[in-house]
Design a protein around this motif. Structure first.
Motif, PDB file in Angstrom:
ATOM      1  N   MET A   1      53.547  -0.498  -9.930  1.00  0.00           N
ATOM      2  CA  MET A   1      53.274  -0.826 -11.318  1.00  0.00           C
ATOM      3  C   MET A   1      53.287  -2.348 -11.444  1.00  0.00           C
ATOM      4  O   MET A   1      54.178  -3.015 -10.929  1.00  0.00           O
ATOM      5  N   ARG A   2      52.303  -2.849 -12.146  1.00  0.00           N
ATOM      6  CA  ARG A   2      52.201  -4.302 -12.340  1.00  0.00           C
ATOM      7  C   ARG A   2      53.302  -4.789 -13.281  1.00  0.00           C
ATOM      8  O   ARG A   2      53.786  -4.041 -14.134  1.00  0.00           O
ATOM      9  N   PRO A   3      53.681  -6.063 -13.148  1.00  0.00           N
ATOM     10  CA  PRO A   3      54.725  -6.612 -14.031  1.00  0.00           C
ATOM     11  C   PRO A   3      54.372  -6.496 -15.517  1.00  0.00           C
ATOM     12  O   PRO A   3      55.253  -6.191 -16.332  1.00  0.00           O
ATOM     13  N   ASP A   4      53.124  -6.712 -15.888  1.00  0.00           N
ATOM     14  CA  ASP A   4      52.761  -6.609 -17.302  1.00  0.00           C
ATOM     15  C   ASP A   4      52.894  -5.173 -17.810  1.00  0.00           C
ATOM     16  O   ASP A   4      53.262  -4.944 -18.956  1.00  0.00           O
ATOM     17  N   GLU A   5      52.629  -4.203 -16.940  1.00  0.00           N
ATOM     18  CA  GLU A   5      52.801  -2.807 -17.328  1.00  0.00           C
ATOM     19  C   GLU A   5      54.289  -2.484 -17.512  1.00  0.00           C
ATOM     20  O   GLU A   5      54.666  -1.793 -18.461  1.00  0.00           O
ATOM     21  N   SER A   6      55.119  -3.012 -16.627  1.00  0.00           N
ATOM     22  CA  SER A   6      56.566  -2.809 -16.759  1.00  0.00           C
ATOM     23  C   SER A   6      57.088  -3.425 -18.051  1.00  0.00           C
ATOM     24  O   SER A   6      57.918  -2.825 -18.746  1.00  0.00           O
ATOM     25  N   LEU A   7      56.593  -4.608 -18.377  1.00  0.00           N
ATOM     26  CA  LEU A   7      57.009  -5.255 -19.626  1.00  0.00           C
ATOM     27  C   LEU A   7      56.573  -4.444 -20.837  1.00  0.00           C
ATOM     28  O   LEU A   7      57.324  -4.309 -21.816  1.00  0.00           O
ATOM     29  N   GLN A   8      55.363  -3.908 -20.789  1.00  0.00           N
ATOM     30  CA  GLN A   8      54.856  -3.087 -21.890  1.00  0.00           C
ATOM     31  C   GLN A   8      55.744  -1.854 -22.076  1.00  0.00           C
ATOM     32  O   GLN A   8      56.125  -1.528 -23.201  1.00  0.00           O
ATOM     33  N   LEU A   9      56.075  -1.187 -20.981  1.00  0.00           N
ATOM     34  CA  LEU A   9      56.932  -0.011 -21.081  1.00  0.00           C
ATOM     35  C   LEU A   9      58.334  -0.388 -21.545  1.00  0.00           C
ATOM     36  O   LEU A   9      58.944   0.317 -22.349  1.00  0.00           O
ATOM     37  N   GLY A  10      58.843  -1.506 -21.052  1.00  0.00           N
ATOM     38  CA  GLY A  10      60.180  -1.952 -21.451  1.00  0.00           C
ATOM     39  C   GLY A  10      60.271  -2.259 -22.936  1.00  0.00           C
ATOM     40  O   GLY A  10      61.257  -1.923 -23.599  1.00  0.00           O
ATOM     41  N   ALA A  11      59.234  -2.884 -23.465  1.00  0.00           N
ATOM     42  CA  ALA A  11      59.220  -3.198 -24.899  1.00  0.00           C
ATOM     43  C   ALA A  11      59.182  -1.916 -25.733  1.00  0.00           C
ATOM     44  O   ALA A  11      59.868  -1.805 -26.761  1.00  0.00           O
ATOM     45  N   LEU A  12      58.403  -0.940 -25.294  1.00  0.00           N
ATOM     46  CA  LEU A  12      58.358   0.328 -26.022  1.00  0.00           C
ATOM     47  C   LEU A  12      59.696   1.059 -25.900  1.00  0.00           C
ATOM     48  O   LEU A  12      60.191   1.628 -26.879  1.00  0.00           O
ATOM     49  N   TYR A  13      60.295   1.015 -24.734  1.00  0.00           N
ATOM     50  CA  TYR A  13      61.613   1.621 -24.552  1.00  0.00           C
ATOM     51  C   TYR A  13      62.608   1.050 -25.561  1.00  0.00           C
ATOM     52  O   TYR A  13      63.355   1.792 -26.200  1.00  0.00           O
TER      53      TYR A  13
END
Length: 94
Positions: A1-13
């Motif tokens: 998973m790309r870092p930007d995808e991880s950040l997107q999921l983290g923000a939604l979490y």
């Protein structure tokens, strides 16, 4: 998973961790509880994917079906994007 995808999921979490306030109207309680359940399912998947790297395709499909039935207290567009990411990475350890 790309870092930007991880950040997107983290923000939604982060957005999903605190449920919307319980409604005062008892007639709205059932829908609220269903949304809380759907949001919790997604938050759990996100947490597991970000921390251990994987979720199964069936787990993602089941949680998404719950979201589609019950809705969300978060932005539905963000939730839909999260499920797209989770489906793309399901079963693939990072």
């Amino acid at each position: 998973m790309r870092p930007d995808e991880s950040l997107q999921l983290g923000a939604l979490y982060d957005a999903l961790r605190t449920p919307a306030p319980m409604p005062a109207d008892p007639a709205q309680l059932t829908g609220w509880m269903a949304r809380v359940e759907a949001d919790a399912a997604l938050a759990g998947l996100i947490s597991r994917v970000l921390n251990s790297g994987t979720a199964t395709p069936d787990e993602v499909t089941d949680a998404q079906a719950l979201f589609e039935r019950s809705g969300t207290s978060a932005d539905p567009t963000r939730v839909t994007r999260a499920y797209e990411l989770l489906h793309r990475h399901a079963g693939q350890p990072d």
